[in-house]
Design a protein around this motif. Structure first.
Motif, PDB file in Angstrom:
ATOM      1  N   LEU A 301       4.643 -19.996 -24.778  1.00 38.38           N
ATOM      2  CA  LEU A 301       4.924 -20.267 -26.183  1.00 38.38           C
ATOM      3  C   LEU A 301       3.704 -20.821 -26.901  1.00 38.38           C
ATOM      4  O   LEU A 301       3.599 -20.719 -28.128  1.00 38.38           O
ATOM      5  N   GLN A 302       2.782 -21.404 -26.150  1.00 34.28           N
ATOM      6  CA  GLN A 302       1.515 -21.872 -26.711  1.00 34.28           C
ATOM      7  C   GLN A 302       0.453 -20.768 -26.653  1.00 34.28           C
ATOM      8  O   GLN A 302      -0.695 -21.017 -26.985  1.00 34.28           O
ATOM      9  N   SER A 303       0.840 -19.594 -26.236  1.00 35.80           N
ATOM     10  CA  SER A 303      -0.009 -18.393 -26.136  1.00 35.80           C
ATOM     11  C   SER A 303      -1.122 -18.523 -25.116  1.00 35.80           C
ATOM     12  O   SER A 303      -2.137 -17.832 -25.216  1.00 35.80           O
ATOM     13  N   PHE A 304      -0.934 -19.390 -24.105  1.00 36.76           N
ATOM     14  CA  PHE A 304      -1.829 -19.355 -22.958  1.00 36.76           C
ATOM     15  C   PHE A 304      -1.595 -18.053 -22.206  1.00 36.76           C
ATOM     16  O   PHE A 304      -0.469 -17.533 -22.172  1.00 36.76           O
ATOM     17  N   PRO A 326      -2.791 -23.826 -29.673  1.00 37.69           N
ATOM     18  CA  PRO A 326      -2.388 -22.478 -29.263  1.00 37.69           C
ATOM     19  C   PRO A 326      -3.600 -21.546 -29.176  1.00 37.69           C
ATOM     20  O   PRO A 326      -4.393 -21.456 -30.110  1.00 37.69           O
ATOM     21  N   CYS A 327      -3.722 -20.861 -28.052  1.00 38.47           N
ATOM     22  CA  CYS A 327      -4.935 -20.075 -27.784  1.00 38.47           C
ATOM     23  C   CYS A 327      -5.178 -18.981 -28.818  1.00 38.47           C
ATOM     24  O   CYS A 327      -6.323 -18.767 -29.247  1.00 38.47           O
ATOM     25  N   LEU A 328      -4.133 -18.270 -29.210  1.00 38.72           N
ATOM     26  CA  LEU A 328      -4.316 -17.185 -30.178  1.00 38.72           C
ATOM     27  C   LEU A 328      -4.732 -17.727 -31.535  1.00 38.72           C
ATOM     28  O   LEU A 328      -5.573 -17.133 -32.230  1.00 38.72           O
ATOM     29  N   LEU A 329      -4.157 -18.839 -31.933  1.00 38.05           N
ATOM     30  CA  LEU A 329      -4.559 -19.462 -33.188  1.00 38.05           C
ATOM     31  C   LEU A 329      -6.028 -19.867 -33.126  1.00 38.05           C
ATOM     32  O   LEU A 329      -6.801 -19.615 -34.063  1.00 38.05           O
ATOM     33  N   ALA A 330      -6.428 -20.494 -32.007  1.00 34.58           N
ATOM     34  CA  ALA A 330      -7.827 -20.880 -31.837  1.00 34.58           C
ATOM     35  C   ALA A 330      -8.745 -19.664 -31.907  1.00 34.58           C
ATOM     36  O   ALA A 330      -9.821 -19.711 -32.517  1.00 34.58           O
ATOM     37  N   ARG A 331      -8.329 -18.572 -31.310  1.00 38.89           N
ATOM     38  CA  ARG A 331      -9.162 -17.368 -31.283  1.00 38.89           C
ATOM     39  C   ARG A 331      -9.445 -16.867 -32.687  1.00 38.89           C
ATOM     40  O   ARG A 331     -10.583 -16.503 -33.028  1.00 38.89           O
TER      41      ARG A 331
END
Length: 352
Positions: A301-304, A326-331
């Motif tokens: 759910l945190q997109s890890f 969240p990984c996708l947001l960071a990306r």
């Protein structure tokens, strides 16, 4: 090291996002379990306190990122950081005047409150040493946005192009309605917040109905194979050891009520991990099953990426996941900060 130095790096939310774009990152983190997670995931790690380091310790670092502890400022916490916002803003002005604030920053009721100033200290020290960071990316809970706005003004005076804003995670493919405040600063280019790739979740608006050209938001059930089908998950919270709500659930009592309402309305994909809890207190006049979100579910759910190797006790794993970006947001934020195309960010997201 070259590339990005990430302050308060945690288990790697920002770093997974950055490395997915081909960026190099070394993270500083003092929590041992989070450092073990990072090492197991192959992320470059320095185990220690950010306050004990500075740009001089990373002479080849070209960029700066940071996600200071959010607990003092979170609406789910005790609010000591929120109450101290004016003091934090005054200390930021003192830092910009090249005055030491170490003693004042250590004097907050919650010692973590003063840590939000560390990225500014690093940026200014690098500037004064003649090796300024080209790019600065910072993240925090939305209540810290006034601090990021103050930092942006101070960095602008130092020659940076800056932008701040509040982003909602589901608009970038994260199956969770998590709001976060960001600051992007660059010496090289004008900067903007990333454009959304997915529709924003709005209660009562069906998935797929919204702005043209955007993908539908991702539901909880789509992400982990069970749960709510008509909305993304609510914010993934930290564990009880960190002062947050019950780690077996997504969010606090209000979030649990939402989960139960979605299930009882039939907007739900069943899962065998929903167990009968006959010994639990009655809920709204009747018994309810307890809804348990495993660490593996919470990480998705945190997109890890699946299988991200979280280490430590179960409570420590929940704590790491709940505190992560969240990984996708960071990306997408890094793609905007470094001028990488949204298509490349999207392709990397799909590959994850």
């Amino acid at each position: 090291m070259s590339g990005i130095v990430d302050l308060f790096a945690g288990p790697g939310g920002l770093d997974v996002g950055a490395t997915g774009l081909g960026l190099e990152v070394t993270g500083i983190e003092r929590d041992h379990a989070a450092c073990e997670t990072r090492r197991a995931a192959g992320l470059a790690t320095v185990e220690g306190d950010v306050r004990d380091y500075g740009p001089a310790d990373f002479p080849e670092a070209t960029d700066l990122a940071g996600s200071p502890p959010c607990q003092p400022f979170s609406v789910g916490g005790k609010g000591k950081g929120r109450a101290a916002l004016e003091t934090v803003l005054n200390l930021a002005q003192m830092l910009a005047s090249r005055q030491s604030v170490a003693l004042a920053a250590a004097g907050f009721d919650d010692e973590r409150t003063g840590l939000v100033l560390e990225p500014l200290r690093w940026a200014l020290e690098a500037m004064d040493a003649g090796r300024p960071f080209r790019t600065v990316v910072l993240e925090q809970v939305p209540t810290v946005l006034p601090v990021w706005e103050a930092f942006a003004e101070l960095l602008h005076r130092e020659g940076y192009h800056t932008v701040t804003g509040r982003l909602s995670a589901e608009e970038y493919g994260v199956p969770q309605t998590r709001g976060r405040a960001f600051l992007i600063a660059s010496l090289d280019r004008e900067v903007r917040m990333p454009e959304p790739t997915h529709q924003r979740y709005r209660k009562g608006v069906p998935q797929g109905q919204g702005a043209l050209g955007l993908l539908p938001w991702v539901s909880m059930a789509e992400a982990i194979g069970w749960g709510m089908t008509h909305r993304p998950a609510l914010t993934v919270a930290v564990g009880t050891a960190a002062g947050g709500p019950d780690p077996s659930c997504v969010g606090g009592s209000g979030a649990r009520a939402t989960l139960y309402a979605e299930r009882d309305a039939g907007r739900w994909v069943d899962c065998k991990r929903i167990v009968d809890a006959a010994d639990l207190p009655a809920y709204r006049g009747g018994r309810r099953d307890t809804i348990r979100v495993t660490p593996e579910d919470a990480a998705l759910l945190q997109s890890f990426p699946p299988g991200h190797p979280f280490r430590g006790s179960q409570t420590k794993r929940y704590e790491q996941i709940g505190n992560a970006v969240p990984c996708l947001l960071a990306r997408h934020v890094f793609a905007a900060a470094f001028g990488i195309s949204a298509v490349a960010a999207g392709e990397s997201s799909a590959a994850a």
